[in-house]
Design an enzyme around this catalytic site. Structure first.
Site, PDB file in Angstrom:
ATOM      1  CB  THR A  33      -0.923   0.040   1.228  1.00 51.77           C
ATOM      2  OG1 THR A  33      -0.123   0.032   2.427  1.00 51.77           O
ATOM      3  CG2 THR A  33      -1.857  -1.154   1.236  1.00 51.77           C
ATOM      4  CB  CYS A  37      -0.078   1.648  10.229  1.00 56.30           C
ATOM      5  SG  CYS A  37      -0.774   1.571   8.578  1.00 56.30           S
ATOM      6  CB  CYS A  41      -3.238   0.673  12.140  1.00 58.63           C
ATOM      7  SG  CYS A  41      -4.211   1.301  10.750  1.00 58.63           S
ATOM      8  NE  ARG A  44      -8.003  -8.221   4.213  1.00 56.02           N
ATOM      9  CZ  ARG A  44      -8.396  -8.699   3.038  1.00 56.02           C
ATOM     10  NH1 ARG A  44      -8.996  -7.883   2.176  1.00 56.02           N
ATOM     11  NH2 ARG A  44      -8.204  -9.958   2.727  1.00 56.02           N
ATOM     12  NE  ARG A  66       0.472   7.647   0.059  1.00 60.02           N
ATOM     13  CZ  ARG A  66       0.547   6.577  -0.724  1.00 60.02           C
ATOM     14  NH1 ARG A  66       1.576   6.427  -1.517  1.00 60.02           N
ATOM     15  NH2 ARG A  66      -0.405   5.664  -0.720  1.00 60.02           N
ATOM     16  CB  CYS A  68      -1.963   4.820   8.092  1.00 66.73           C
ATOM     17  SG  CYS A  68      -3.620   4.114   8.197  1.00 66.73           S
ATOM     18  CB  CYS A  71      -3.544   4.333  12.744  1.00 61.36           C
ATOM     19  SG  CYS A  71      -2.052   4.184  11.729  1.00 61.36           S
TER      20      CYS A  71
END
Length: 355
Positions: A33, A37, A41, A44, A66, A68, A71
């Site tokens: 992704t 996080c 978090c 999923r 980047r 999240c 969270c």
């Protein structure tokens, strides 16, 4: 250092359990992704092989990830420092803006205070954070099939020429030269010690380099000539294989690389590279030792040139070659990376007898 943290399995279990004992002490970066996080978090949970863990937010950002949006890992730092809170809010409101120190000053902030605050919490300045965010957004737009104009707009560049120049400085090629499909496909791979660019055909990996390596534009130019200009953005199977193998390497699980390679070099150069691959993780050799092992003890300088011509970083471990006096010598990815790689590989060396 990466391995000051608990091992990968412990941290992955903490992620699955949303264990708040690691709050602020460890963060997870998810390769599929491109986000990082908190371990708590609610999103999923990713597969273990797609996760790498870091002790600081700065390491996550430097690796190209980047924050999240579920969270909000930057929030604790923002809550602790109103300067950070205000500037992060401004960045979220205008991520496409080409932020400068003048912009920060016009918002009423003291530049030295801002630099210290961001360096302390994130390991990078606000301007560096904003610049990396913009260019990464542009690359991802191209990777998803967007036009150069769309990528330029996503990256927040009003001038097409400025976007082309910034993009070319980053990966060595203008964006218009890396669109569509091609014999070779370029892809972005985030690692804990900086972003890398991969270039692969359908069957072999041709290049794996850190994006800030000075020789990258030259290396890409040579490969573009071999491919008759047919270089696109995307991912073939060898890129996905090396992405997974790098994930295992930085997770402390394996230093083995089995991705099929295309070796562009003379017979002598390939002999040097083959000898480099015989050096076990955690060990080093001098240029003279490599020359003796390939049966050409007088060819020390030629060995050094072959070492420098390597365009498959980590896989062909030129970072394991040091000076005759034991000192670190030149490394295209930077001596700091060379030291980090050698430090990381000590873990594999310690585990070898038990294995």
């Amino acid at each position: 250092m990466l391995f000051d943290l608990p091992d990968h399995d412990t941290l992955y279990r903490a992620l699955i359990d949303r264990d708040d004992r690691y709050e602020g002490r460890a963060f997870v970066c998810v390769a599929t992704t491109g986000v990082f996080c908190r371990l708590t978090c609610p999103a999923r949970k990713p597969l273990a092989g797609n996760c790498s863990f870091h002790a600081t937010i700065g390491e996550c950002i430097e690796a190209g990830f980047r924050p999240c949006k579920r969270c909000h890992p930057l929030q604790p730092a923002a809550a602790a420092d109103p300067v950070i809170a205000a500037l992060l809010a401004a960045l979220d409101e205008r991520p496409e803006r080409r932020w400068s120190e003048g912009d920060v000053a016009r918002l009423g902030f003291d530049l030295s205070t801002v630099r210290r605050s961001f360096k302390r919490h994130f390991g990078m300045t606000f301007i560096e954070m904003a610049r990396q965010r913009r260019l990464r957004e542009g690359f991802e737009t191209l990777a998803l099939g967007g036009s150069v104009i769309a990528a330029q707009q996503e990256a927040g560049f009003e001038s097409a020429s400025a976007f082309r120049a910034a993009f070319a400085r980053l990966i060595g090629r203008a964006p218009g030269e890396l669109t569509g499909r091609g014999l070779l496909l370029a892809d972005w791979i985030a690692t804990p010690i900086g972003d890398m660019l991969s270039l692969s055909s359908a069957s072999q990996l041709h290049l794996l380099e850190f994006i800030d390596r000075r020789a990258l534009p030259t290396e890409l130019g040579k490969l573009a000539a071999l491919a008759k200009g047919e270089i696109g953005i995307g991912s073939y199977a060898p890129t996905e294989q090396i992405r997974a193998e790098l994930g295992r390497f930085f997770a402390g699980k394996s230093a083995e690389f089995a991705t099929p390679l295309a070796l562009h070099g003379s017979a002598f150069t390939r002999a040097v590279w083959a000898e480099l691959r015989q050096i076990p993780p955690g060990e080093t050799r001098s240029y003279g030792e490599i020359a003796r092992r390939i049966g050409q003890p007088a060819a020390v300088r030629a060995v050094a040139r072959a070492n420098g011509a390597n365009q498959l970083a980590l896989i062909i471990p030129c970072h394991r070659v040091i000076g005759a006096d034991g000192a670190l010598t030149g490394y295209g990815g930077g001596l700091w990376r060379k030291q980090k790689l050698l430090d990381i590989e000590q873990q594999f060396a310690r585990a070898a007898p038990a294995a």
